[in-house]
Design an enzyme around this catalytic site. Structure first.
Site, PDB file in Angstrom:
ATOM      1  CB  CYS A   1      -0.861  -0.050   1.555  1.00  0.00           C
ATOM      2  SG  CYS A   1      -1.650   1.196   1.171  1.00  0.00           S
TER       3      CYS A   1
ATOM      4  CB  CYS B   1      -3.136   5.186   6.469  1.00  0.00           C
ATOM      5  SG  CYS B   1      -4.178   3.737   6.513  1.00  0.00           S
TER       6      CYS B   1
ATOM      7  CB  CYS C   1      -2.616  -0.866   7.749  1.00  0.00           C
ATOM      8  SG  CYS C   1      -4.000  -1.282   7.257  1.00  0.00           S
TER       9      CYS C   1
ATOM     10  CB  CYS D   1      -8.335   1.637   1.637  1.00  0.00           C
ATOM     11  SG  CYS D   1      -8.604   0.488   3.441  1.00  0.00           S
TER      12      CYS D   1
ATOM     13  CD  GLN E   1     -16.852 -10.235  14.283  1.00  0.00           C
ATOM     14  OE1 GLN E   1     -15.478  -9.913  13.895  1.00  0.00           O
ATOM     15  NE2 GLN E   1     -16.353 -10.390  15.814  1.00  0.00           N
TER      16      GLN E   1
ATOM     17  CE1 TYR F   1     -20.449  -6.695  27.961  1.00  0.00           C
ATOM     18  CE2 TYR F   1     -20.340  -9.193  28.361  1.00  0.00           C
ATOM     19  CZ  TYR F   1     -20.757  -7.758  28.684  1.00  0.00           C
ATOM     20  OH  TYR F   1     -19.690  -8.171  29.938  1.00  0.00           O
TER      21      TYR F   1
ATOM     22  CG  ASP G   1     -18.360 -11.343  20.949  1.00  0.00           C
ATOM     23  OD1 ASP G   1     -17.584 -10.647  21.083  1.00  0.00           O
ATOM     24  OD2 ASP G   1     -18.686 -11.030  19.975  1.00  0.00           O
TER      25      ASP G   1
ATOM     26  CB  CYS H   1     -11.880  -7.823  19.331  1.00  0.00           C
ATOM     27  SG  CYS H   1     -12.604  -6.803  20.712  1.00  0.00           S
TER      28      CYS H   1
END
Length: 442
Positions: A81, A89, A92, A177, A271, A300, A368, A395
């Protein structure tokens, strides 16, 4: 003796040997004086020139970017990228690493957090140490999976489209992107100007052809006429109350997982990776192994993904209670699961609603929680319900490890842990831990 005045170290450069990866998309190095540097855009084992981006003379640690690579890792690749790199940016973290190396780094972060915060080795967590790529994401170095089905574009004061720089409100203008899913890219948002807007979020459902944009105007900004390259519904964020209101088209997108269709409204949570919902449902169901007549909790619960999966597997005498704090998500969950008579959704915060339910025991629990984790109070309550199995979807490995330590205090051990690379090129990773009660000595 007076304290020395503090001074900014931003812009200072150090030649450093790079140590291990740390949680957050950077590696650890030390200045010649021994101060910790969190360095982005580098890899373990490299020798680099690191330029400080954040920190003062009395800071406990400094943040830095690797601006010159003196000795490169064998895992380094040219970032595919053009917007990835120091000062660009911030979306990432690992564009400069081979895909297999990215997964290895994520595995090292999980292992370090488990050891440091929960006192668990991978073996004790029932984990083989690997981070699994999502289906279709195993690409050669130099290629980027186009996985992100929801992209929030930042708009600068001239109306130009971009993405935020790392730890900054500054906008990096972009023409495309690379990690955006094809359904987002084909809208052509980057090709036009958005005067008066602060952000434009694009959503491309994977369970349908539904496309949606959510516009956030700057104060006093007028909504533009939205003409994109594909049909799209339009929502706007109200600057007074932050609510999301329909301007044109459907107020929701339709997603699909586990052979069910889910309505997700007003930019509600789903997701982001196209394979994520099915991957996580499969891992949770394989871990929980629901039986007919089970009583289950889905905490959740969002728009009802796991409640729906369990509800389809527990027969006519089982029951599922879902708890969710988002009002719109609760409306969607009730709509999505209206065919399952034995599933009920309650609106409110888990720590407040759960004690009020009067439930003193259950067979299965899935939780979650948001990135901060469930916390000690909720975990202690859950550990007292005597569930046969608990599935924890996480996560954030640090929050997971903290909560696993609380579960151990409550008499639960980790049976298995699986990790999935559902956020390629970023430092984020998704884990599913299956817990069971520790067997008491008779």
């Amino acid at each position: 003796m007076q304290n020395e005045p503090t001074s900014s170290l931003v812009g200072e450069e150090y030649e450093v040997e790079v140590g291990p990866v740390a949680h957050g998309g950077h590696c650890i190095a030390r200045t010649p004086e021994g101060r910790v540097l969190f360095v982005r855009h580098t890899l373990p084992g490299e020798k680099v020139v690191a330029r400080v981006t954040d920190g003062e003379s009395d800071s406990r640690f400094l943040r830095a970017d690797a601006v010159r690579i003196i000795e490169a890792s064998k895992d380094r690749v040219e970032a595919p990228c053009p917007y990835a790199g120091p000062g660009k940016c911030g979306g990432c973290d690992w564009q400069h690493a081979k895909p297999g190396a990215q997964r290895r780094l994520k595995g090292e972060v999980i292992a370090e957090q488990l050891q440091r915060l929960a006192g668990l080795t991978p073996e004790e967590a029932g984990w083989d140490g690997t981070v699994m790529p999502a289906e279709g994401d195993k690409l050669p170095p130099g290629e980027v999976p186009a996985w992100r089905t929801r992209v929030q574009y930042a708009i600068d004061e001239d109306g130009k489209v971009g993405l935020r720089k790392h730890r900054s409100h500054d906008v990096e203008p972009v023409e495309r992107c690379l990690i955006a899913a094809p359904g987002v890219t084909e809208l052509g948002i980057e090709k036009r100007d958005w005067p008066g807007m602060a952000s434009v979020e694009a959503i491309a459902a994977t369970g349908s052809h539904d496309r949606q944009v959510i516009l956030t105007p700057r104060p006093g900004g007028r909504l533009p006429l939205v003409e994109l390259d594909k049909p799209v519904s339009v929502m706007r964020v109200d600057e007074r109350d932050g609510g999301v209101h329909r301007v044109h088209g459907r107020a929701f997108v339709r997603e699909r997982a586990d052979d069910r269709t889910y309505r997700v409204g007003s930019g509600g949570f789903w997701q982001v990776h196209p394979q994520a919902a099915n991957t996580l449902v499969r891992a949770v169901m394989q871990g929980l192994l629901p039986r007919k007549n089970d009583m289950a909790l889905d905490l959740y619960c969002g728009v009802g993904l796991f409640a729906g999966a369990i509800g389809q597997r527990i027969g006519e005498k089982g029951a599922v209670l879902g708890i969710e704090s988002g009002k719109r998500a609760v409306e969607d969950a009730r709509h999505n699961l209206k065919d399952l008579d034995r599933v009920r959704i309650e609106h409110g915060k888990v720590d407040q609603i759960l004690p009020r339910t009067g439930i003193t025991e259950c067979d299965l629990i899935v939780l979650d929680p948001p990135r901060a984790g469930a916390g000690k109070q909720v975990v202690n309550h859950l550990a007292g319900l005597g569930a046969r199995r608990i599935a924890y979807v996480a996560c954030d490995p640090a929050a997971l490890a903290r909560d696993l330590a609380y579960f151990r205090e409550g008499g639960y051990r980790v049976r298995t842990l699986r990790a999935f690379d559902l956020f390629p090129m970023t430092h984020h990773v998704e884990c599913v831990a299956i817990l069971e009660p520790v067997k008491k000595d008779s």
